[in-house]
Motif scaffolding. Sequence first.
Motif, PDB file in Angstrom:
ATOM      1  N   PRO A   1       0.812  -1.219   0.000  1.00 34.41           N
ATOM      2  CA  PRO A   1       0.000   0.000   0.000  1.00 34.41           C
ATOM      3  C   PRO A   1       0.847   1.272   0.000  1.00 34.41           C
ATOM      4  CG  PRO A   1      -0.920  -1.608   1.505  1.00 34.41           C
ATOM      5  CD  PRO A   1       0.402  -2.165   1.068  1.00 34.41           C
ATOM      6  N   SER A   2       0.215   2.391  -0.331  1.00 35.38           N
ATOM      7  CA  SER A   2       0.903   3.665  -0.483  1.00 35.38           C
ATOM      8  C   SER A   2       1.414   4.202   0.855  1.00 35.38           C
ATOM      9  CB  SER A   2      -0.054   4.691  -1.085  1.00 35.38           C
ATOM     10  OG  SER A   2      -1.083   5.003  -0.139  1.00 35.38           O
ATOM     11  N   TYR A   3       2.212   5.260   0.765  1.00 35.60           N
ATOM     12  CA  TYR A   3       2.707   5.872   2.010  1.00 35.60           C
ATOM     13  C   TYR A   3       1.557   6.448   2.829  1.00 35.60           C
ATOM     14  CZ  TYR A   3       2.182  10.659   0.179  1.00 35.60           C
ATOM     15  OH  TYR A   3       1.674  11.833  -0.309  1.00 35.60           O
ATOM     16  N   GLN A   4       0.477   6.908   2.147  1.00 35.99           N
ATOM     17  CA  GLN A   4      -0.674   7.436   2.890  1.00 35.99           C
ATOM     18  C   GLN A   4      -1.303   6.370   3.785  1.00 35.99           C
ATOM     19  OE1 GLN A   4      -0.314   7.741  -0.504  1.00 35.99           O
ATOM     20  NE2 GLN A   4      -1.191   9.662  -1.247  1.00 35.99           N
ATOM     21  N   GLU A   5      -1.152   5.117   3.383  1.00 35.55           N
ATOM     22  CA  GLU A   5      -1.714   3.985   4.140  1.00 35.55           C
ATOM     23  C   GLU A   5      -0.648   3.272   4.972  1.00 35.55           C
ATOM     24  OE1 GLU A   5      -4.846   1.797   1.567  1.00 35.55           O
ATOM     25  OE2 GLU A   5      -3.381   2.600   0.141  1.00 35.55           O
ATOM     26  N   ASP A   6       0.529   3.861   5.076  1.00 38.15           N
ATOM     27  CA  ASP A   6       1.645   3.252   5.824  1.00 38.15           C
ATOM     28  C   ASP A   6       1.922   1.832   5.337  1.00 38.15           C
ATOM     29  OD1 ASP A   6       2.341   5.411   7.499  1.00 38.15           O
ATOM     30  OD2 ASP A   6       0.695   4.960   8.862  1.00 38.15           O
ATOM     31  N   GLY A   7       2.025   1.707   4.013  1.00 42.60           N
ATOM     32  CA  GLY A   7       2.241   0.392   3.416  1.00 42.60           C
ATOM     33  C   GLY A   7       3.525  -0.274   3.862  1.00 42.60           C
ATOM     34  N   VAL A   8       4.615   0.493   3.954  1.00 42.65           N
ATOM     35  CA  VAL A   8       5.891  -0.081   4.405  1.00 42.65           C
ATOM     36  C   VAL A   8       5.764  -0.585   5.830  1.00 42.65           C
ATOM     37  CG1 VAL A   8       8.327   0.393   4.871  1.00 42.65           C
ATOM     38  CG2 VAL A   8       7.236   1.364   2.838  1.00 42.65           C
ATOM     39  N   LEU A   9       5.085   0.166   6.674  1.00 35.59           N
ATOM     40  CA  LEU A   9       4.896  -0.238   8.063  1.00 35.59           C
ATOM     41  C   LEU A   9       4.165  -1.578   8.146  1.00 35.59           C
ATOM     42  CD1 LEU A   9       5.182   0.509  11.073  1.00 35.59           C
ATOM     43  CD2 LEU A   9       2.978   1.698  10.890  1.00 35.59           C
ATOM     44  N   SER A  10       3.166  -1.760   7.298  1.00 38.31           N
ATOM     45  CA  SER A  10       2.413  -3.010   7.321  1.00 38.31           C
ATOM     46  C   SER A  10       3.292  -4.192   6.967  1.00 38.31           C
ATOM     47  CB  SER A  10       1.207  -2.935   6.379  1.00 38.31           C
ATOM     48  OG  SER A  10       1.618  -2.847   5.027  1.00 38.31           O
ATOM     49  N   VAL A  11       4.221  -3.993   6.017  1.00 31.86           N
ATOM     50  CA  VAL A  11       5.149  -5.083   5.655  1.00 31.86           C
ATOM     51  C   VAL A  11       6.143  -5.327   6.785  1.00 31.86           C
ATOM     52  CG1 VAL A  11       6.947  -5.822   4.048  1.00 31.86           C
ATOM     53  CG2 VAL A  11       4.935  -4.614   3.184  1.00 31.86           C
TER      54      VAL A  11
END
Length: 266
Positions: free
Chosen positions: A251-261
């Motif tokens: 997901p995009s940075y707006q959705e904190d995609g890296v954090l989710s991974v």
Amino acid sequence: MIKLIVTDIDGTLVKDGTLDINPEYMDVIKKLTEKGIHFVVCSGRQYCSERQLFVPVKDRIFFISDGGTLIRTSEEILKVHTLSAEIWKNMARMAKKEMPGCDYFISSPDVSYAENAKTPMFRWLHDSYGYDIREVPDLLEPSFENEQIMKIAIYNTDHCEEKCAPVFTPYWKDKVNMACAGKEWMDCTPHGADKKSAVAFLQEYLGISPEETCTFGDNINDIEMLKNAGYSYAVANAREEVQAAAKAVCPSYQEDGVLSVLKTLL
């Protein structure tokens, strides 16, 4: 098994040119490093700006700054690449003469310099990115010849890549490494100084293989770093060619995609 995590910042973790990051990243990074996983922030930003974003974990992580020209911890510089005074000064002269509507600045390991503190570029770097950037009357003065200048960056509000295309890029593309870093920036660094090479340096330094490395990015200057890692993610807001280069999309940075991974690695 992932032993090294490397992530871009602008457009990947946060909105371009801000210091607003989800504080949960700090908790997750702390837990990852406690598990023995090395964490690296890798961007075109100045070290001072990167450090401000990651203050709670600054002593736990590595920093790759200014597009791969500076590699360091919070305490120690591990490697620095520099441009010759002849190269960066001639680039500055061309930018002044041939590229109306563009601005530029130069970076040393600790400080950046520009000629007008009232320009949008200067104010954005100082006020939003948190740069230590200083105004000087003339960057072409001899006093800068002994400075370790690592990067010259060309700036245009909306179309930097297009502004550079007619004259600047064709003339310099074989003499320096040129990387588009968003619509506003063209980062110009020495050959051998880019994100891919900087990550390779840390892999050797830490004894970690590409297959044990996980990278995250969103822009053209992230492509090679993404392609040369065993695990790689482009955020959903990344350019199409960046998503094609990565092994997966989060997901995009707006959705904190890296954090989710990152949470899945815990």
